[in-house]
Design a protein around this motif. Structure first.
Motif, PDB file in Angstrom:
ATOM      1  N   ALA A  37      47.760 -13.826  52.638  1.00 20.83           N
ATOM      2  CA  ALA A  37      48.187 -13.998  51.238  1.00 20.83           C
ATOM      3  C   ALA A  37      49.005 -12.787  50.785  1.00 20.83           C
ATOM      4  CB  ALA A  37      46.972 -14.199  50.343  1.00 20.83           C
ATOM      5  N   ASP A  38      48.576 -11.582  51.190  1.00 19.46           N
ATOM      6  CA  ASP A  38      49.337 -10.371  50.838  1.00 19.46           C
ATOM      7  C   ASP A  38      50.732 -10.399  51.456  1.00 19.46           C
ATOM      8  OD1 ASP A  38      47.220  -9.446  49.364  1.00 19.46           O
ATOM      9  OD2 ASP A  38      46.532  -8.000  50.886  1.00 19.46           O
ATOM     10  N   TYR A  92      56.658 -11.266  50.762  1.00 19.05           N
ATOM     11  CA  TYR A  92      57.933 -11.934  51.026  1.00 19.05           C
ATOM     12  C   TYR A  92      58.393 -12.762  49.827  1.00 19.05           C
ATOM     13  CZ  TYR A  92      57.944 -10.239  55.757  1.00 19.05           C
ATOM     14  OH  TYR A  92      57.979  -9.408  56.849  1.00 19.05           O
ATOM     15  N   THR A  93      57.462 -13.259  49.038  1.00 17.71           N
ATOM     16  CA  THR A  93      57.838 -13.960  47.804  1.00 17.71           C
ATOM     17  C   THR A  93      58.487 -12.993  46.820  1.00 17.71           C
ATOM     18  OG1 THR A  93      56.038 -15.552  48.091  1.00 17.71           O
ATOM     19  CG2 THR A  93      56.947 -15.328  45.880  1.00 17.71           C
ATOM     20  N   THR A 152      57.068  -3.202  47.839  1.00 13.83           N
ATOM     21  CA  THR A 152      56.356  -2.287  48.725  1.00 13.83           C
ATOM     22  C   THR A 152      56.611  -2.732  50.167  1.00 13.83           C
ATOM     23  OG1 THR A 152      54.377  -3.663  48.585  1.00 13.83           O
ATOM     24  CG2 THR A 152      54.558  -1.837  47.023  1.00 13.83           C
ATOM     25  N   SER A 153      56.056  -2.003  51.102  1.00  7.49           N
ATOM     26  CA  SER A 153      56.230  -2.396  52.498  1.00  7.49           C
ATOM     27  C   SER A 153      55.297  -3.562  52.824  1.00  7.49           C
ATOM     28  CB  SER A 153      55.956  -1.209  53.419  1.00  7.49           C
ATOM     29  OG  SER A 153      54.624  -0.780  53.249  1.00  7.49           O
ATOM     30  N   VAL A 154      55.562  -4.189  53.948  1.00  6.55           N
ATOM     31  CA  VAL A 154      54.738  -5.313  54.398  1.00  6.55           C
ATOM     32  C   VAL A 154      53.330  -4.795  54.658  1.00  6.55           C
ATOM     33  CG1 VAL A 154      54.485  -7.077  56.182  1.00  6.55           C
ATOM     34  CG2 VAL A 154      56.750  -6.355  55.468  1.00  6.55           C
ATOM     35  N   ALA A 197      49.082  -4.738  59.637  1.00  2.00           N
ATOM     36  CA  ALA A 197      48.081  -5.468  60.416  1.00  2.00           C
ATOM     37  C   ALA A 197      47.012  -4.521  60.950  1.00  2.00           C
ATOM     38  CB  ALA A 197      48.749  -6.212  61.571  1.00  2.00           C
ATOM     39  N   THR A 198      47.334  -3.235  61.090  1.00  2.00           N
ATOM     40  CA  THR A 198      46.340  -2.259  61.546  1.00  2.00           C
ATOM     41  C   THR A 198      45.186  -2.185  60.558  1.00  2.00           C
ATOM     42  OG1 THR A 198      48.127  -0.993  62.537  1.00  2.00           O
ATOM     43  CG2 THR A 198      46.028   0.138  62.257  1.00  2.00           C
ATOM     44  N   GLY A 199      45.501  -2.301  59.270  1.00  2.00           N
ATOM     45  CA  GLY A 199      44.443  -2.306  58.252  1.00  2.00           C
ATOM     46  C   GLY A 199      43.518  -3.495  58.420  1.00  2.00           C
ATOM     47  N   LEU A 200      44.103  -4.643  58.747  1.00  2.00           N
ATOM     48  CA  LEU A 200      43.291  -5.844  58.982  1.00  2.00           C
ATOM     49  C   LEU A 200      42.363  -5.627  60.172  1.00  2.00           C
ATOM     50  CD1 LEU A 200      42.602  -8.840  58.472  1.00  2.00           C
ATOM     51  CD2 LEU A 200      44.502  -9.414  59.996  1.00  2.00           C
TER      52      LEU A 200
END
Length: 190
Positions: A24-25, A30-31, A151-153, A156-159
């Protein structure tokens, strides 16, 4: 269902929730980029339309000036011809003395009028250039505003780190519990 199975199910649901939140983030990111790009396109189209209008107005002003200058030259020639005809009809000479001064005076007044016309035209040209600069700066400002909140994308490391943390938490819950006395105790070793 055993306690261990409940912890595994809780872990699996937690991982799914973390993954869904991450997706969702990313989707929201991208939205926001798409929205900013659309706003920038609108701003750029408005600037383009403004430039077309300014250029058309400048072209018409230039054409008007050309007609006005041509008319002024005709008026100067006509005034000089009239003065020379009057001087000639009175038996004078328009190339010497007061006759010459009269013709030169008409020429000087016409030249001053042309100089004022040129000055006004230069002021108008400067105004067109200023309007173009202001349109450009306004568009840049609006585009900066559209892109400033991006902001930046999401990483995935956080996930992965959240998932590992959740796994450690559930593993710990499997092997230990907090007793009634508030102390942490190992399961199976009561």
């Amino acid at each position: 269902m055993s306690y261990e199975m409940l912890q595994v199910a809780s872990f699996a649901l937690g991982v799914m929730n973390k993954r869904n939140a991450y997706q969702a983030d990313v989707r929201d990111h991208y939205t926001r980029i798409d929205t900013a790009n659309r706003q920038a396109a609108i701003n750029n189209q408005l600037a383009y339309n403004s430039f077309l209008h300014i250029n058309e107005e400048q072209m018409l002003t230039t054409a008007k000036r050309s007609f006005d200058v041509t008319a002024m030259y005709k008026q100067i020639r006509a005034a000089k011809a009239t003065a020379m005809a009057q001087i000639q009809s009175q038996g004078g000479d328009s190339t010497v003395g007061s006759g010459l001064a009269r013709v030169q005076n008409i020429q000087r007044q016409g030249s001053e009028a042309l100089a004022r016309k040129d000055l006004n035209f230069q002021i108008a040209l400067n105004d067109f250039n200023t309007r173009r600069k202001n349109t450009t700066l306004g568009t840049l400002s609006k585009n900066n505003q559209a892109f400033s909140g991006l902001t930046s994308v999401p990483d995935a490391t956080g996930l992965v780190a959240q998932t590992i943390g959740l796994g450690i938490e559930k593993y710990t819950d499997l092997g230990y519990y907090t007793g009634a006395d508030g102390k942490v105790k190992a399961r199976g070793f009561e």
